[in-house]
Design a protein around this motif. Structure first.
Motif, mmCIF file in Angstrom:
data_model
loop_
_atom_site.group_PDB
_atom_site.id
_atom_site.type_symbol
_atom_site.label_atom_id
_atom_site.label_comp_id
_atom_site.label_asym_id
_atom_site.label_seq_id
_atom_site.Cartn_x
_atom_site.Cartn_y
_atom_site.Cartn_z
ATOM 1 N N ALA A 171 0.823 -1.209 0.000
ATOM 2 C CA ALA A 171 0.000 0.000 0.000
ATOM 3 C C ALA A 171 0.857 1.260 0.000
ATOM 4 O O ALA A 171 0.665 2.166 -0.826
ATOM 5 N N LEU A 172 1.806 1.336 0.919
ATOM 6 C CA LEU A 172 2.652 2.523 1.003
ATOM 7 C C LEU A 172 3.550 2.651 -0.224
ATOM 8 O O LEU A 172 3.787 3.764 -0.717
ATOM 9 N N ILE A 193 -11.832 -9.836 7.981
ATOM 10 C CA ILE A 193 -12.196 -8.702 7.143
ATOM 11 C C ILE A 193 -11.112 -7.656 7.342
ATOM 12 O O ILE A 193 -10.781 -7.297 8.479
ATOM 13 N N ALA A 194 -10.535 -7.158 6.247
ATOM 14 C CA ALA A 194 -9.383 -6.259 6.337
ATOM 15 C C ALA A 194 -9.749 -4.834 5.931
ATOM 16 O O ALA A 194 -10.693 -4.599 5.168
ATOM 17 N N GLY A 195 -8.944 -3.882 6.439
ATOM 18 C CA GLY A 195 -9.184 -2.481 6.158
ATOM 19 C C GLY A 195 -8.732 -2.029 4.787
ATOM 20 O O GLY A 195 -9.198 -1.007 4.286
ATOM 21 N N GLU A 196 -7.811 -2.776 4.179
ATOM 22 C CA GLU A 196 -7.338 -2.385 2.843
ATOM 23 C C GLU A 196 -6.866 -3.607 2.064
ATOM 24 O O GLU A 196 -6.690 -4.693 2.621
ATOM 25 N N THR A 206 -12.463 -6.987 1.684
ATOM 26 C CA THR A 206 -12.192 -5.623 2.118
ATOM 27 C C THR A 206 -13.005 -4.643 1.290
ATOM 28 O O THR A 206 -13.474 -4.971 0.195
ATOM 29 N N LEU A 207 -13.158 -3.467 1.819
ATOM 30 C CA LEU A 207 -13.665 -2.323 1.059
ATOM 31 C C LEU A 207 -12.494 -1.375 0.979
ATOM 32 O O LEU A 207 -12.139 -0.725 1.956
ATOM 33 N N SER A 208 -11.866 -1.301 -0.179
ATOM 34 C CA SER A 208 -10.551 -0.681 -0.252
ATOM 35 C C SER A 208 -10.474 0.394 -1.323
ATOM 36 O O SER A 208 -11.381 0.571 -2.144
ATOM 37 N N ILE A 209 -9.344 1.111 -1.294
ATOM 38 C CA ILE A 209 -9.060 2.163 -2.257
ATOM 39 C C ILE A 209 -7.826 1.777 -3.059
ATOM 40 O O ILE A 209 -7.137 0.809 -2.749
ATOM 41 N N SER A 210 -7.534 2.587 -4.076
ATOM 42 C CA SER A 210 -6.284 2.445 -4.811
ATOM 43 C C SER A 210 -5.252 3.379 -4.171
ATOM 44 O O SER A 210 -5.399 4.600 -4.220
ATOM 45 N N TYR A 211 -4.231 2.806 -3.579
ATOM 46 C CA TYR A 211 -3.197 3.635 -2.956
ATOM 47 C C TYR A 211 -2.345 4.351 -3.995
ATOM 48 O O TYR A 211 -1.812 5.436 -3.728
ATOM 49 N N TYR A 212 -2.217 3.774 -5.172
ATOM 50 C CA TYR A 212 -1.506 4.478 -6.252
ATOM 51 C C TYR A 212 -2.266 5.758 -6.600
ATOM 52 O O TYR A 212 -1.663 6.836 -6.719
ATOM 53 N N ASP A 213 -3.574 5.651 -6.761
ATOM 54 C CA ASP A 213 -4.378 6.830 -7.082
ATOM 55 C C ASP A 213 -4.327 7.855 -5.953
ATOM 56 O O ASP A 213 -4.313 9.067 -6.202
ATOM 57 N N LEU A 214 -4.316 7.372 -4.706
ATOM 58 C CA LEU A 214 -4.236 8.287 -3.570
ATOM 59 C C LEU A 214 -2.906 9.043 -3.590
ATOM 60 O O LEU A 214 -2.867 10.261 -3.385
ATOM 61 N N GLY A 215 -1.827 8.316 -3.845
ATOM 62 C CA GLY A 215 -0.525 8.968 -3.951
ATOM 63 C C GLY A 215 -0.462 9.927 -5.128
ATOM 64 O O GLY A 215 0.146 11.011 -5.020
ATOM 65 N N TYR A 216 -1.101 9.569 -6.229
ATOM 66 C CA TYR A 216 -1.113 10.435 -7.410
ATOM 67 C C TYR A 216 -1.824 11.749 -7.088
ATOM 68 O O TYR A 216 -1.371 12.833 -7.473
ATOM 69 N N ALA A 217 -2.940 11.649 -6.366
ATOM 70 C CA ALA A 217 -3.669 12.855 -5.955
ATOM 71 C C ALA A 217 -2.796 13.733 -5.059
ATOM 72 O O ALA A 217 -2.823 14.969 -5.154
ATOM 73 N N THR A 218 -2.005 13.098 -4.199
ATOM 74 C CA THR A 218 -1.084 13.840 -3.335
ATOM 75 C C THR A 218 -0.020 14.542 -4.168
ATOM 76 O O THR A 218 0.361 15.688 -3.890
ATOM 77 N N GLY A 219 0.461 13.860 -5.190
ATOM 78 C CA GLY A 219 1.453 14.454 -6.079
ATOM 79 C C GLY A 219 0.910 15.660 -6.826
ATOM 80 O O GLY A 219 1.619 16.662 -7.029
ATOM 81 N N LYS A 220 -0.351 15.613 -7.226
ATOM 82 C CA LYS A 220 -0.965 16.755 -7.902
ATOM 83 C C LYS A 220 -1.083 17.941 -6.955
ATOM 84 O O LYS A 220 -0.915 19.096 -7.361
ATOM 85 N N MET A 221 -1.335 17.663 -5.685
ATOM 86 C CA MET A 221 -1.339 18.735 -4.693
ATOM 87 C C MET A 221 0.061 19.335 -4.573
ATOM 88 O O MET A 221 0.226 20.559 -4.463
ATOM 89 N N ALA A 222 1.083 18.481 -4.590
ATOM 90 C CA ALA A 222 2.466 18.944 -4.469
ATOM 91 C C ALA A 222 2.845 19.874 -5.611
ATOM 92 O O ALA A 222 3.510 20.898 -5.403
ATOM 93 N N VAL A 223 2.417 19.539 -6.807
ATOM 94 C CA VAL A 223 2.731 20.373 -7.971
ATOM 95 C C VAL A 223 2.157 21.777 -7.799
ATOM 96 O O VAL A 223 2.828 22.785 -8.073
ATOM 97 N N LYS A 224 0.932 21.868 -7.321
ATOM 98 C CA LYS A 224 0.308 23.178 -7.115
ATOM 99 C C LYS A 224 1.080 24.004 -6.091
ATOM 100 O O LYS A 224 1.223 25.221 -6.239
ATOM 101 N N ILE A 225 1.593 23.331 -5.062
ATOM 102 C CA ILE A 225 2.355 24.030 -4.031
ATOM 103 C C ILE A 225 3.710 24.473 -4.580
ATOM 104 O O ILE A 225 4.127 25.623 -4.407
ATOM 105 N N LEU A 226 4.405 23.575 -5.253
ATOM 106 C CA LEU A 226 5.730 23.890 -5.777
ATOM 107 C C LEU A 226 5.687 25.013 -6.812
ATOM 108 O O LEU A 226 6.588 25.860 -6.853
#
Length: 318
Positions: free
Chosen positions: A40-41, A242-245, A256-276
């Motif tokens: 995940a990480l 039953i697992a959290g991710e 599990t009811l899970s998310i895509s951690y790649y997509d979550l990280g990608y969204a974080t990266g898009k936030m980083a670009v706006k800040i930089l």
């Protein structure tokens, strides 16, 4: 004399062009502190880097990726190094990394990811979704009431539910408390089984398996890095999890009811670009959440434990 002046003028113009060219080639330094290595990480870090490179190009950013090997003190050491090196932005992957970054600097922009609840992680009461300081990021919080409902759907005969989590992770405590409340509304008897670190995970998991009909494991980094320990205890005992991710589910769970951690990280990266790029101020950026959640199941463990899932579940790995 005219020829000399022409040469000097041409040289001056060339120097000016070189200076202009260098000033436009901004090289951002981004420090990444990842708590521990697991699927995940790793996926969140990969997505984060990809988003920045896609927007700015490989030559515009220098990543300093460091792994704390699951140790909170090492997170602090890594963050202090980033501060000393005057990085432009810190990405903190997981709650202990975020907490270390919070303690390490109140000036350098910090983006968290794979963090479940920022109010809990940062000690903010009545958190409204905006930290308002040099910290923002993305949350991996899934609808915990829907995860609890999976027990009723998949394990209707279960009565006693054990909840295994690492006591060193504040957001794990938050998740098990929330899920326990939801499970008790559904009529289950619940008991929490906390462990301090991986050294006592085996004994705690053994006790939980002996005393439970089924087990819930939250999004927990220590568990995620040690799913084989739990699987080797619970699966032979016939105790479903039953697992959290998704990563934990792949290692030891049935669903599990899970998310895509790649997509979550990608969204974080898009936030980083706006800040930089100076397009947004981090103190004005609210926490972002995963846009969608998917019901997934572990086909091998479900088959071994004779558990049938509906067509709305997607097999992990497909």
């Amino acid at each position: 004399m005219k020829k000399l002046l022409s040469v000097l003028l041409a040289a001056t113009m060339c120097l000016g062009l070189v200076a202009c060219g260098n000033s436009s080639e901004t090289k951002y330094k981004v420090g990444i502190c990842q708590l521990v290595q697991h699927d995940a990480l790793d996926a969140a870090t990969e997505g984060f880097q990809a988003a920045i490179v896609d927007e700015l190009g490989e030559d515009a950013v220098e990543f300093d990726l460091q792994n704390a090997q699951g140790d909170s003190a090492t997170c602090s050491t890594i963050v202090n190094g980033f501060v000393s090196n005057d990085v432009d932005l810190i990405m903190a992957n997981a709650t202990p990394a975020l907490q270390a970054a919070q303690a390490g600097t109140n000036e350098i922009p910090i983006l968290g990811t794979s963090v479940t609840e920022y109010g809990v992680a940062l000690g903010i009461e009545d958190f409204n979704g905006l930290v308002g300081t040099n910290i923002s990021g993305t949350s991996d919080l899934a609808p915990l009431d829907q995860q609890a409902a999976m027990f009723k759907e998949l394990l209707p005969d279960a009565k006693n539910i054990g909840l295994i989590y690492c006591t060193a992770e504040a957001n794990s405590q938050y998740q098990v408390d929330t899920v326990q409340a939801e499970l008790e509304k559904l009529g289950y008897t619940c008991k929490q089984y906390g462990f301090a670190d991986s050294n006592d995970l085996s004994s705690v998991a053994t006790t939980a398996a002996d005393e439970s009909d089924a087990i819930y494991v939250p999004t927990d980094n220590t568990v995620a890095a040690n799913t084989s320990i739990i699987d080797n205890i619970c699966r032979p005992a016939g105790v479903p999890i039953i697992a959290g991710e998704e990563g934990i589910c792949e290692g030891c769970g049935i669903a599990t009811l899970s998310i895509s951690y790649y997509d979550l990280g990608y969204a974080t990266g898009k936030m980083a670009v706006k800040i930089l790029k100076g397009e947004e101020k981090i103190e004005e950026m609210p926490i972002e959440y995963a846009p969608q959640f998917t019901k997934k199941y572990n086909a091998a463990i479900c088959e071994e434990l004779n558990i049938t899932v509906s067509d709305e579940y997607e097999a992990i790995g497909e």
